[in-house]
Motif scaffolding. Structure first.
Motif, PDB file in Angstrom:
ATOM      1  N   GLU A  17       3.339  -9.618  -0.653  1.00 18.69           N
ATOM      2  CA  GLU A  17       4.210  -9.322   0.608  1.00 18.69           C
ATOM      3  C   GLU A  17       3.255  -9.387   1.910  1.00 18.69           C
ATOM      4  O   GLU A  17       3.532 -10.056   2.727  1.00 18.69           O
ATOM      5  CB  GLU A  17       4.974  -7.878   0.572  1.00 18.69           C
ATOM      6  N   GLU A  50       7.972  -8.610   6.299  1.00 20.06           N
ATOM      7  CA  GLU A  50       7.071  -8.564   5.215  1.00 20.06           C
ATOM      8  C   GLU A  50       6.097  -7.586   5.041  1.00 20.06           C
ATOM      9  O   GLU A  50       5.635  -6.968   3.982  1.00 20.06           O
ATOM     10  CB  GLU A  50       6.422 -10.010   5.179  1.00 20.06           C
ATOM     11  N   HIS A  53       7.876  -4.681   3.877  1.00 22.51           N
ATOM     12  CA  HIS A  53       7.994  -4.710   2.528  1.00 22.51           C
ATOM     13  C   HIS A  53       6.832  -4.428   1.697  1.00 22.51           C
ATOM     14  O   HIS A  53       6.779  -3.739   0.599  1.00 22.51           O
ATOM     15  CB  HIS A  53       8.209  -6.272   1.865  1.00 22.51           C
TER      16      HIS A  53
HETATM   17 MG    MG Z   1       9.325  -9.812   1.396  1.00 27.12          MG
END
Ligand code: MG
Length: 170
Positions: A17, A50, A53
């Motif tokens: 990620e 991201e 995440h």
């Molecule tokens: Mg992601």
């Protein structure tokens, strides 16, 4: 005790990620250089998501009292010669991330790790949205990208995207 394979895949996903965030920062910078600030904004927000995440996987392992090993983040690699290359690389990357999430889910399913499956449910849905967004962007670029005026308007549309923290709380 968490299954060793599930643990390993979850730990790896932190890195994947963060790599995604790196890749989208590169895309954002590509468009910044090209003077398309709306596209740059869109990918900058993508990068922020991201990073979120990554932190969700990080926190999940912490909450489960699992060891976390942080590895080096790879240099972002994408073969870019035009705007469309970036959009297509974005879709390809999201499809890859979907396969990673599916692999973790399959490993959790195999050992009846229902808690991890429940945690991953949000990501399964999220990946569907990511792929849809990446596809929509390609469609819009195919339709409007070759005309400077339309490209300007598309750029203005993407400039309006705002950052929202993920709806998943763990
Ligand atoms: Mg992601």
């Amino acid at each position: 005790m968490m299954n060793a394979k599930v643990h390993e895949l979850l730990n790896q996903q932190i890195n994947k990620e963060f790599y995604s965030a790196y890749l989208y920062l590169q895309f954002s910078n590509y468009f910044d250089d090209a003077g398309l600030d709306g596209f740059a904004n869109w990918y900058l927000i993508q990068a922020q998501e991201e990073r979120d995440h990554a932190m969700l996987f990080f926190k999940y392992l912490q909450n489960e009292n699992q060891k976390i090993t942080l590895e080096a983040i790879d240099k972002p690699e994408a073969d870019i010669t035009c705007h469309m290359d970036v959009l297509k690389a974005g879709l390809k990357h999201e499809e890859y991330v979907t396969s990673l999430i599916n692999d973790i889910y399959a490993a959790a399913y195999e050992v009846k790790d229902f808690r991890t499956m429940q945690f991953l449910d949000w990501f399964v849905k999220e990946q569907g949205e990511e792929e849809t967004n990446a596809n929509d962007l390609i469609t819009k670029m195919e339709l409007f990208g070759s005309d400077p005026k339309s490209l300007y308007m598309l750029n203005q549309e993407l400039a309006t995207r705002i950052y929202n923290a993920p709806s998943l709380v763990i």
